[in-house]
Enzyme design. Structure first.
Site, PDB file in Angstrom:
ATOM      1  N   SER A  86      44.826 -21.803   2.930  1.00 39.95           N
ATOM      2  CA  SER A  86      44.506 -21.253   1.593  1.00 39.95           C
ATOM      3  C   SER A  86      43.015 -21.020   1.327  1.00 39.95           C
ATOM      4  O   SER A  86      42.672 -20.525   0.259  1.00 39.95           O
ATOM      5  CB  SER A  86      45.052 -22.142   0.449  1.00 39.95           C
ATOM      6  OG  SER A  86      46.426 -21.933   0.266  1.00 39.95           O
TER       7      SER A  86
ATOM      8  N   ASP B  46      46.561 -15.886  10.346  1.00 40.30           N
ATOM      9  CA  ASP B  46      47.858 -15.244  10.579  1.00 40.30           C
ATOM     10  C   ASP B  46      47.716 -14.093  11.574  1.00 40.30           C
ATOM     11  O   ASP B  46      48.464 -14.002  12.563  1.00 40.30           O
ATOM     12  CB  ASP B  46      48.346 -14.730   9.211  1.00 40.30           C
ATOM     13  CG  ASP B  46      49.854 -14.597   9.138  1.00 40.30           C
ATOM     14  OD1 ASP B  46      50.519 -14.945  10.120  1.00 40.30           O
ATOM     15  OD2 ASP B  46      50.339 -14.150   8.095  1.00 40.30           O
TER      16      ASP B  46
ATOM     17  N   GLY C 165      40.917 -18.985   2.842  1.00 43.77           N
ATOM     18  CA  GLY C 165      40.409 -17.650   3.166  1.00 43.77           C
ATOM     19  C   GLY C 165      40.706 -16.717   2.001  1.00 43.77           C
ATOM     20  O   GLY C 165      40.241 -16.948   0.893  1.00 43.77           O
TER      21      GLY C 165
HETATM   22  P1  ADP Z   1      44.822 -18.059   3.570  1.00 43.72           P
HETATM   23  O1  ADP Z   1      45.511 -16.728   3.372  1.00 43.72           O
HETATM   24  O2  ADP Z   1      45.790 -19.219   3.559  1.00 43.72           O
HETATM   25  O3  ADP Z   1      43.651 -18.235   2.676  1.00 43.72           O
HETATM   26  P2  ADP Z   1      43.161 -17.255   5.877  1.00 43.72           P
HETATM   27  O4  ADP Z   1      43.686 -17.009   7.226  1.00 43.72           O
HETATM   28  O5  ADP Z   1      42.648 -16.094   5.098  1.00 43.72           O
HETATM   29  O6  ADP Z   1      44.344 -18.034   5.094  1.00 43.72           O
HETATM   30  O7  ADP Z   1      42.015 -18.344   5.949  1.00 43.72           O
HETATM   31  C1  ADP Z   1      42.216 -19.725   6.097  1.00 43.72           C
HETATM   32  C2  ADP Z   1      41.019 -20.348   6.762  1.00 43.72           C
HETATM   33  O8  ADP Z   1      41.085 -20.165   8.161  1.00 43.72           O
HETATM   34  C3  ADP Z   1      39.660 -19.799   6.327  1.00 43.72           C
HETATM   35  O9  ADP Z   1      38.784 -20.893   6.114  1.00 43.72           O
HETATM   36  C4  ADP Z   1      39.222 -18.960   7.531  1.00 43.72           C
HETATM   37  O10 ADP Z   1      37.814 -18.963   7.677  1.00 43.72           O
HETATM   38  C5  ADP Z   1      39.849 -19.701   8.679  1.00 43.72           C
HETATM   39  N1  ADP Z   1      40.156 -18.893   9.875  1.00 43.72           N
HETATM   40  C6  ADP Z   1      40.284 -17.536   9.993  1.00 43.72           C
HETATM   41  N2  ADP Z   1      40.621 -17.195  11.250  1.00 43.72           N
HETATM   42  C7  ADP Z   1      40.735 -18.355  11.958  1.00 43.72           C
HETATM   43  C8  ADP Z   1      41.043 -18.687  13.312  1.00 43.72           C
HETATM   44  N3  ADP Z   1      41.330 -17.746  14.217  1.00 43.72           N
HETATM   45  N4  ADP Z   1      41.037 -20.004  13.662  1.00 43.72           N
HETATM   46  C9  ADP Z   1      40.749 -20.966  12.760  1.00 43.72           C
HETATM   47  N5  ADP Z   1      40.464 -20.727  11.489  1.00 43.72           N
HETATM   48  C10 ADP Z   1      40.434 -19.437  11.080  1.00 43.72           C
END
Ligand code: ADP
Length: 173
Positions: free
Chosen positions: A122, A34, A124
């Site tokens: 979901s 996000d 992360g």
């Molecule tokens: P959520 O709140 O749905 O858990 P997150 O953004 O915290 O979402 O994480 C979701 C996944 O995306 C995790 O596996 C994280 O490692 C990965 N992630 C984080 N940043 C990026 C990015 N810039 N591009 C692709 N994947 C990412």
């Protein structure tokens, strides 16, 4: 034929018609995917998100909405809210996560997109176990593609780390 592929990288650099954002119910931005999307896409995406929430309230878990993509190399961002692990039974969490993928693809099709990229929703800060998330994601996308043959050309699973790439490649094999 719709191709399903796993790639390692950052969702904000992938050239597709629509990139899916792992958003929160307030569409308020945050960390992880996000934060990366809003940082790279610029303020217009957040402005649109605020208007959507002002009009219709917080986005329920499992649903998806579309905004423009600002400065990103995509036409649309599809914001979906994944389940927070521990707030539902396991079966409900799996169904809600599957619903994120299905709803996002419905939105992509409705907006005339031919290619879509997904992060591992979901997995992360929301804490969903990564193996179960990958199995659920691939099964939901495959099911949707069977129901909507030829609606899309490419669906990409964008994996942040090598461990996720391996996981998705195993699921897609
Ligand atoms: P959520 O709140 O749905 O858990 P997150 O953004 O915290 O979402 O994480 C979701 C996944 O995306 C995790 O596996 C994280 O490692 C990965 N992630 C984080 N940043 C990026 C990015 N810039 N591009 C692709 N994947 C990412």
């Amino acid at each position: 034929m719709t191709r399903l592929e796993a790639v390692q990288g950052d969702v904000t650099t992938i050239e597709v018609d629509a990139i899916v954002n792992a958003a929160n119910a307030q569409l308020a931005g945050g960390g992880g995917v996000d934060g990366a999307i809003h940082a790279a896409g610029g303020p217009s995406i957040l402005e649109e998100c605020r208007r959507i929430v002002a009009e219709r309230g917080p986005l329920p878990t499992g649903q998806a909405v579309v905004t423009g993509a600002g400065d990103l190399p995509a036409r649309h961002v599809i914001h979906t809210v994944g389940p927070i692990w521990g707030q539902h039974t396991e079966a409900e969490a799996v169904e809600l996560l599957a619903s994120c993928y299905r709803s996002s693809l419905d939105q992509a099709m409705a907006h005339g997109c031919r290619s879509v990229s997904f992060p591992a929703i979901s997995t992360g800060v929301y804490g969903f176990p990564k193996d179960l998330a990958a199995t659920t994601a691939v099964a939901a996308v495959r099911e949707w593609v069977e129901e909507h043959p030829d609606a899309l050309d490419r669906i990409l699973f964008v994996c942040f780390g090598a461990d996720d790439l391996e996981r998705y490649e195993r699921e897609l094999a």
